[in-house]
Design an enzyme around this catalytic site. Structure first.
Site, short mmCIF file in Angstrom:
data_model
loop_
_atom_site.label_atom_id
_atom_site.label_comp_id
_atom_site.label_asym_id
_atom_site.label_seq_id
_atom_site.Cartn_x
_atom_site.Cartn_y
_atom_site.Cartn_z
N GLU A 42 0.83 -1.20 0.00
CA GLU A 42 0.00 0.00 0.00
C GLU A 42 0.87 1.26 0.00
O GLU A 42 0.56 2.26 -0.66
CB GLU A 42 -0.94 -0.02 1.21
CG GLU A 42 -1.62 1.29 1.55
CD GLU A 42 -2.44 1.92 0.41
OE1 GLU A 42 -2.69 1.26 -0.60
OE2 GLU A 42 -2.79 3.11 0.55
N GLU A 76 0.79 6.85 -6.89
CA GLU A 76 -0.43 7.58 -7.25
C GLU A 76 -0.24 9.09 -7.27
O GLU A 76 -0.72 9.76 -8.17
CB GLU A 76 -1.53 7.29 -6.21
CG GLU A 76 -2.25 6.01 -6.40
CD GLU A 76 -3.43 5.91 -5.45
OE1 GLU A 76 -3.23 6.01 -4.23
OE2 GLU A 76 -4.56 5.73 -5.93
C1 F6R Z 1 -6.46 4.39 -3.62
C2 F6R Z 1 -7.07 4.48 -4.91
C3 F6R Z 1 -7.67 3.29 -5.56
C4 F6R Z 1 -8.91 2.74 -4.83
C5 F6R Z 1 -9.63 1.71 -5.70
C6 F6R Z 1 -10.77 1.03 -4.97
O1 F6R Z 1 -5.66 5.42 -3.21
O2 F6R Z 1 -7.04 5.51 -5.46
O3 F6R Z 1 -6.70 2.28 -5.69
O4 F6R Z 1 -8.51 2.17 -3.63
O5 F6R Z 1 -10.08 2.33 -6.85
O6 F6R Z 1 -11.73 1.95 -4.56
P1 F6R Z 1 -12.86 1.58 -3.52
O7 F6R Z 1 -12.21 1.34 -2.20
O8 F6R Z 1 -13.76 2.78 -3.50
O9 F6R Z 1 -13.54 0.35 -4.01
#
Ligand code: F6R
Length: 615
Positions: free
Chosen positions: A487, A494
């Site tokens: 992570e 990112e």
């Molecule tokens: C994390 C990010 C993405 C989200 C992924 C899942 O910083 O930008 O990797 O974690 O798109 O999103 P959710 O948790 O909303 O399903």
């Protein structure tokens, strides 16, 4: 990803639409537009680039009269981000205007069908086909035309529609893409109806919202909202009260939402954990998880994307170590097409901040189709995934606005840790003494996070100042440190656009060590005590080849790792199983400061969207 706002009420619509779109900027977009009914015409203004371009063209919306309209921020899928491809899209003749989130998969066939009948298209988008098709079926009955058109759409859509002939009406309809409507019957917001793809767009006006289900249609006027099912029958819908307030979606004095959200973590973890610890037991009954729940499955599949997936990697270690339940964590987009072998003795755990991620949603549907039970660990209340999961454990992180997830990540960790502890307690996999030690650790976690935020920030900033110019960084860890490293590298990539890759500590020498040269930065969360001696050997291996080491470890282990570390950040002493929560904080800050020093757009990194509602 794309954002939708609609308004129909007593006030001038365009400024309200613009304010709503501003609240959706965090989702990521590359163009924006709005359309308002004015004196029997649909006035449409669109601009590629940031919302300020649209605001400048319309004098902050004040230059456009009219009290009913739709607005959109577009994240390009079909057609490059130009003014023409921006939404709203109008039908030939400019009678119908449409904003759309999602992807209409059969738009080429629909376009050919309509072009053969003399309809002229202006854009390269899939959305324009929807606007043209509604107009094609329009014979004075707008609801009927929308119903006929959407019955032919394949793919996913949330549509906001206005028609020149119905100057005080908005229509909302959706399939596999979120859409919310709300009505304010007087009060400070006056008589008005709103539609939005995301609660934050309209939270300023009301907290009482109605989530549309697939196939629902809502007809909005300033006086109220009527709902219809896919067969055109009028239906009643329940109103959900959103417990976030508008201030929670503001920066509150921080330079960026990401920084604010990093600093919110002690409070968030307290909120996620406190009501679920009852004396010396973990109580998940708010999610419908009673002790016998854990007798109903033999294995767990964790399904998620991105950061939520990386939280799932830690979850796998916990569920196996603390509860002895065989657990696999699978990227949702892979799971859905993998023909997986699961059944009714499988628990599918869907992790998601937004509860709207298309791949995670479809993975849930596939797991359910195969007979699995489902549990969502989710942040956004009432979101699409929660509505289809058998049970939902809410992580209570509040609105997360920065695209790069921080507080929702640690809150997902907390949800998983609680699940593992509750399962371990019920299955007798952990002794009462160990359980009370774990509960003590959880209870002290918010204070330790608070302490880390105070003590680590400077060191993280200093380390970032030494390395922000690097073009590539490797992260290594073992077991829970490996999960944390995955992570942490994701975060750096990112927002700073520095290439970062994670390896299990023991894996480097099987190939990647060939890339290590003098000055290469290796970041090593080294706080999972049972394996730090092993990880130390891996650090020695790269150090011997000239790598520089940034190490994050517990205070009592620092002495041991000092000689191999070029930079060291210490976190409070903790049980090894808790360490991923605490190593996350300095590594989030390291990524944040590296991006800041590179001058990047931290809250809205390029090409990324907060809610990924397309496959
Ligand atoms: C994390 C990010 C993405 C989200 C992924 C899942 O910083 O930008 O990797 O974690 O798109 O999103 P959710 O948790 O909303 O399903």
């Amino acid at each position: 990803m794309c954002g939708i706002v609609g308004y129909c009420g007593d006030e001038q619509a365009a400024p309200i639409l613009l304010r709503g779109l501003e609240r959706l900027e965090y989702r990521g977009y590359d163009s924006a537009g709005l359309c308002v009914e004015t004196d029997g015409k649909l006035v449409t203004i669109k601009a590629s680039g940031k919302l300020k371009n649209l605001a400048a063209l319309t004098n902050d919306g004040k230059a456009i009269n009219g009290v009913c309209g739709i607005g959109h921020t577009r994240w390009a899928t079909h057609g490059i981000p130009t003014d023409t491809n921006a939404h709203p899209h109008l039908s030939d003749g400019e009678r119908i205007a449409v904003v759309h989130n999602g992807i209409i998969e059969n738009f080429r066939e629909l376009r050919a069908f309509l072009e053969n009948r003399g309809v002229t298209f202006r854009s390269d988008t899939d959305t324009e086909a929807a606007a043209q098709l509604i107009d094609y079926y329009y014979d004075g009955n707008l609801i009927g035309a929308v119903q006929k058109a959407v019955s032919q759409l394949e793919g996913s859509y949330a549509l906001g529609i206005i028609c020149r002939d119905f100057p005080d009406t908005l229509i909302a309809v959706k399939k596999s893409s979120p859409l919310i409507v709300a009505h304010t019957g007087g009060g400070s917001a006056g008589y008005a109806s709103f539609l939005a793809s995301d609660v934050t767009a309209i939270l300023k006006y009301t907290r009482d919202m109605t989530y549309l289900e697939d196939g629902d249609m809502a007809v909005l006027t300033r006086r109220g909202i009527k709902f219809y099912d896919a067969y055109g029958q009028q239906i009643e819908k329940t109103v959900t009260r959103i417990d976030w307030d508008a201030d929670a979606a503001q920066k509150g004095g921080y330079a960026h939402f990401m920084l604010k959200e990093i600093y919110e973590q002690p409070r968030v973890i307290r909120d996620t954990i406190s009501s679920r610890i009852n004396g010396m037991t973990v109580d998940l009954s708010d999610a419908g998880i009673t002790p016998d729940y854990f007798d109903s499955f033999d294995e767990i599949k964790i399904l998620a994307c991105g950061t939520a997936y990386y939280a799932g990697v830690a979850g796998k270690y916990w569920l196996e170590q603390l509860a002895r339940i065989p657990t696999e964590v699978i990227v949702a987009s892979e799971f859905r097409y993998a023909d997986p072998i699961i059944g009714k003795r499988t628990l599918a755990v869907i992790l998601s901040q937004s509860g709207e991620t298309a791949d995670s949603h479809e993975a849930l549907r596939e797991a359910k189709r195969l007979g699995a039970k489902s549990l969502g660990i989710i942040n956004v209340r009432g979101s699409a995934i929660t509505r289809e999961c058998d049970n939902t454990l809410y992580i209570n992180a509040g609105p997360e606005i920065a695209v790069a997830s921080t507080k929702a990540y640690t809150a997902l960790l907390a949800g998983l840790y609680l699940l593992a502890a509750a399962a371990g307690q019920k299955r007798g996999a952990i002794s009462p003494e160990r359980l009370s030690a774990i509960i003590g650790e959880l209870e002290s976690l918010p204070d330790k996070l608070e302490y880390s935020l105070k003590t680590c920030a400077e060191a993280a900033q200093y380390a970032a100042s030494q390395y922000f110019n690097h073009s590539s960084v490797f992260y290594i860890g073992r077991n829970l440190d490996y999960a944390a490293a995955l992570e942490a590298a994701h975060k750096l990539k990112e927002i700073s656009y520095i290439h970062a890759e994670t390896y299990a500590g023991g894996e480097l020498k099987h190939g990647t060590i060939s890339l290590i040269e003098p000055g290469t930065l290796i970041v090593a969360p080294a706080a999972y005590e049972p394996l730090t001696a092993k990880l130390r050997s891996n650090i020695d291996e790269v150090k011997a080849r000239g790598a520089e080491i940034l190490c994050v470890t517990q205070e009592h282990m620092a002495e041991n790792l000092k000689s191999v570390s070029d930079y060291m950040i210490t976190i409070p002493d903790c049980d090894a199983t808790i360490s991923p929560f605490l190593t996350a904080v300095p590594l989030q800050l390291f990524a944040y400061y590296a991006a800041l020093m590179r001058g990047e757009n931290i809250d809205q990194p390029r090409n990324l969207a907060k809610v990924v509602t397309v496959e």
